[in-house]
Motif scaffolding. Structure first.
Motif, PDB file in Angstrom:
ATOM      1  N   VAL A  45       0.721  -1.006  -0.068  1.00  0.00           N
ATOM      2  CA  VAL A  45      -0.357  -0.061   0.088  1.00  0.00           C
ATOM      3  C   VAL A  45       0.928   1.517  -0.122  1.00  0.00           C
ATOM      4  O   VAL A  45       1.834   1.298   0.673  1.00  0.00           O
ATOM      5  N   LEU A  46       0.957   2.289  -0.960  1.00  0.00           N
ATOM      6  CA  LEU A  46       1.169   2.970  -1.526  1.00  0.00           C
ATOM      7  C   LEU A  46       0.640   4.152  -0.784  1.00  0.00           C
ATOM      8  O   LEU A  46      -0.653   4.738  -1.455  1.00  0.00           O
ATOM      9  N   LEU A  47       1.352   5.323  -0.100  1.00  0.00           N
ATOM     10  CA  LEU A  47       0.645   6.728   0.281  1.00  0.00           C
ATOM     11  C   LEU A  47       1.347   7.924   0.110  1.00  0.00           C
ATOM     12  O   LEU A  47       3.062   8.191   0.438  1.00  0.00           O
ATOM     13  N   HIS A  48       0.753   8.944  -1.009  1.00  0.00           N
ATOM     14  CA  HIS A  48       1.909   9.742  -1.004  1.00  0.00           C
ATOM     15  C   HIS A  48       1.414  10.884   0.100  1.00  0.00           C
ATOM     16  O   HIS A  48       0.877  11.206   0.599  1.00  0.00           O
ATOM     17  N   GLY A  49       2.317  12.015  -0.869  1.00  0.00           N
ATOM     18  CA  GLY A  49       2.706  12.923   0.296  1.00  0.00           C
ATOM     19  C   GLY A  49       1.565  13.841  -0.137  1.00  0.00           C
ATOM     20  O   GLY A  49       0.634  13.821  -0.546  1.00  0.00           O
ATOM     21  N   LEU A  50       1.304  15.573   0.578  1.00  0.00           N
ATOM     22  CA  LEU A  50       0.909  16.351   0.792  1.00  0.00           C
ATOM     23  C   LEU A  50       0.636  16.848  -0.798  1.00  0.00           C
ATOM     24  O   LEU A  50      -0.456  17.166  -0.881  1.00  0.00           O
ATOM     25  N   PHE A  51       1.499  17.058  -1.285  1.00  0.00           N
ATOM     26  CA  PHE A  51       1.059  17.514  -2.846  1.00  0.00           C
ATOM     27  C   PHE A  51       1.198  16.592  -4.085  1.00  0.00           C
ATOM     28  O   PHE A  51       1.488  16.414  -5.437  1.00  0.00           O
ATOM     29  N   GLY A  52       0.789  15.077  -3.719  1.00  0.00           N
ATOM     30  CA  GLY A  52       1.297  14.213  -4.594  1.00  0.00           C
ATOM     31  C   GLY A  52      -0.014  13.790  -5.072  1.00  0.00           C
ATOM     32  O   GLY A  52      -0.975  14.351  -5.585  1.00  0.00           O
ATOM     33  N   ALA A  53       1.040  13.098  -6.455  1.00  0.00           N
ATOM     34  CA  ALA A  53      -0.217  12.319  -7.395  1.00  0.00           C
ATOM     35  C   ALA A  53       0.198  11.263  -7.624  1.00  0.00           C
ATOM     36  O   ALA A  53       1.377  10.740  -7.441  1.00  0.00           O
ATOM     37  N   LEU A  54      -0.214  11.058  -8.479  1.00  0.00           N
ATOM     38  CA  LEU A  54       0.086   8.869  -9.558  1.00  0.00           C
ATOM     39  C   LEU A  54       1.128   9.503  -9.985  1.00  0.00           C
ATOM     40  O   LEU A  54       2.289   7.961  -9.583  1.00  0.00           O
ATOM     41  N   SER A  55       1.662  10.030 -10.202  1.00  0.00           N
ATOM     42  CA  SER A  55       3.214   9.727 -11.249  1.00  0.00           C
ATOM     43  C   SER A  55       3.935  10.006 -10.137  1.00  0.00           C
ATOM     44  O   SER A  55       5.103   9.749 -10.199  1.00  0.00           O
ATOM     45  N   LYS A  67      22.710  12.858  -5.159  1.00  0.00           N
ATOM     46  CA  LYS A  67      22.280  13.755  -6.311  1.00  0.00           C
ATOM     47  C   LYS A  67      20.769  13.327  -5.782  1.00  0.00           C
ATOM     48  O   LYS A  67      20.292  12.904  -7.212  1.00  0.00           O
ATOM     49  N   CYS A  68      20.268  13.352  -5.142  1.00  0.00           N
ATOM     50  CA  CYS A  68      18.791  12.935  -4.964  1.00  0.00           C
ATOM     51  C   CYS A  68      18.440  13.855  -3.839  1.00  0.00           C
ATOM     52  O   CYS A  68      18.770  14.019  -2.484  1.00  0.00           O
ATOM     53  N   CYS A  69      17.088  14.747  -3.834  1.00  0.00           N
ATOM     54  CA  CYS A  69      16.114  15.436  -3.200  1.00  0.00           C
ATOM     55  C   CYS A  69      15.268  14.778  -2.163  1.00  0.00           C
ATOM     56  O   CYS A  69      15.294  13.548  -1.548  1.00  0.00           O
ATOM     57  N   HIS A  70      13.652  15.267  -1.441  1.00  0.00           N
ATOM     58  CA  HIS A  70      12.607  14.670  -0.876  1.00  0.00           C
ATOM     59  C   HIS A  70      11.423  13.783  -1.270  1.00  0.00           C
ATOM     60  O   HIS A  70      10.706  13.196  -1.576  1.00  0.00           O
ATOM     61  N   ALA A  71      12.166  13.081  -3.394  1.00  0.00           N
ATOM     62  CA  ALA A  71      10.447  12.262  -3.409  1.00  0.00           C
ATOM     63  C   ALA A  71      12.108  11.427  -4.263  1.00  0.00           C
ATOM     64  O   ALA A  71      12.328  11.351  -5.336  1.00  0.00           O
ATOM     65  N   PRO A  72      12.865   9.967  -3.884  1.00  0.00           N
ATOM     66  CA  PRO A  72      13.944   9.646  -4.608  1.00  0.00           C
ATOM     67  C   PRO A  72      13.460   8.766  -5.279  1.00  0.00           C
ATOM     68  O   PRO A  72      14.068   8.013  -6.884  1.00  0.00           O
ATOM     69  N   MET A  73      11.914   8.072  -4.891  1.00  0.00           N
ATOM     70  CA  MET A  73      11.004   7.208  -6.133  1.00  0.00           C
ATOM     71  C   MET A  73      11.194   8.097  -7.395  1.00  0.00           C
ATOM     72  O   MET A  73      10.691   7.199  -8.321  1.00  0.00           O
ATOM     73  N   MET A  74      11.005   9.962  -7.529  1.00  0.00           N
ATOM     74  CA  MET A  74      10.324   9.693  -8.674  1.00  0.00           C
ATOM     75  C   MET A  74      11.681  10.984  -9.345  1.00  0.00           C
ATOM     76  O   MET A  74      12.235  10.610 -10.532  1.00  0.00           O
ATOM     77  N   GLU A  75      13.093  10.681  -8.417  1.00  0.00           N
ATOM     78  CA  GLU A  75      13.620  11.713  -9.345  1.00  0.00           C
ATOM     79  C   GLU A  75      15.208  10.639  -9.109  1.00  0.00           C
ATOM     80  O   GLU A  75      15.944  11.008 -10.881  1.00  0.00           O
ATOM     81  N   GLN A  76      15.114   9.585  -9.013  1.00  0.00           N
ATOM     82  CA  GLN A  76      16.487   8.738  -8.399  1.00  0.00           C
ATOM     83  C   GLN A  76      15.509   6.884  -9.132  1.00  0.00           C
ATOM     84  O   GLN A  76      16.110   6.028  -7.608  1.00  0.00           O
ATOM     85  N   PRO A  77      14.278   7.183  -9.850  1.00  0.00           N
ATOM     86  CA  PRO A  77      13.651   5.605  -9.128  1.00  0.00           C
ATOM     87  C   PRO A  77      14.300   4.134  -9.710  1.00  0.00           C
ATOM     88  O   PRO A  77      14.084   3.114  -9.274  1.00  0.00           O
TER      89      PRO A  77
END
Length: 252
Positions: free
Chosen positions: A23-33, A227-237
């Motif tokens: 089960v994956l939970l997104h953040g405050l400005f989370g989106a499916l992407s 070389k990665c900030c607050h959303a590793p699954m987006m920035e360094q998938p």
């Protein structure tokens, strides 16, 4: 991959794959992407479920973490889920921690990335500037090591949210609720295996926060991505998914 948004009762969610449930939970400005790369890779051998949390839609007087935890409780009941693994980014990690503290029998393992719960430095702490696209663009880019990761589509999505006064008020209320709900005293009670994947360049929940989570959680593993900030699954998938794959293979 083609993704279908499903409904169950009042809930909207993504569900792909078969097997052990993630089960994956997104953040405050989370989106499916935010979770697209995770969904694509892990739905091949797990059942991946992503509920759309009602961050912007809940009544303002209820806007807070306790209500979001209640949402997850009701969603889990609606779906009839047994034990599962919780994965949360930012605010989603905070909700995952609070849910696990209330329902230790339901969560067999957890993975957190850029989670709030101890300290965070975020846009939600003050009223987001409505109508200023450049301000929103700058704040969204601030959450990534490489500003180019903040695509125009993602910035447009956040900007659309912040144009709504009720949604802005919910953002502020939930961000303040997160700051109030410091979990330092409760984390030692979470005994399940927990993976911490952190951006080495995280400006929202800096690496010191990851070390503190690692110190307080009795059964944690900490992995950093450069070389990665607050959303590793987006920035360094690829790096994120490799760490998560190794953890899940050895844990559940």
């Amino acid at each position: 991959m083609e993704i279908e948004v499903k409904t169950a009762g009042k809930y909207k969610y993504i569900e792909e794959g078969e097997g052990e449930v993630l089960v994956l939970l997104h953040g405050l400005f989370g989106a499916l992407s935010n979770w697209e790369s995770v969904l694509e890779r892990f739905s091949k051998k797990y059942k991946v479920i992503i509920p759309f949390m009602p961050i912007y839609d809940m009544p303002m007087r209820k806007a807070g973490l306790k209500e979001l935890v209640k949402f997850v409780e009701n969603f889990v009941e609606e779906k009839g889920l047994g034990q599962f693994t919780l994965i949360g980014n930012s605010l989603g990690g905070h909700v995952a921690l609070m849910y696990t503290l209330k329902h230790p029998d339901k969560v067999k393992a957890m993975a957190l990335t850029g989670s709030s719960g101890l300290f965070e430095n975020s846009m939600g702490g003050s009223y987001p500037k409505r109508g200023s696209y450049e301000y929103i663009k700058e704040r969204v880019e601030y959450t990534f090591y490489d500003p180019k990761t903040a695509t125009k589509e993602y910035v447009d999505e956040v900007f659309k949210i912040t144009k709504s006064i009720p949604k802005c008020m919910n953002i502020v209320a939930i961000a303040k609720s997160a700051q109030r709900n410091n979990l330092a005293g409760d984390l030692p009670n979470i005994k399940i295996p927990t993976l911490l994947i952190w951006g080495l360049n995280d400006t929202i929940t800096p690496p010191a926060v990851a070390y503190e989570f690692d110190r307080l959680l009795p059964n944690s593993t900490l992995r950093f991505i450069d070389k990665c900030c607050h959303a590793p699954m987006m920035e360094q998938p690829e790096a994120f998914n490799d760490y998560l794959d190794e953890f899940l293979t050895n844990t559940i």
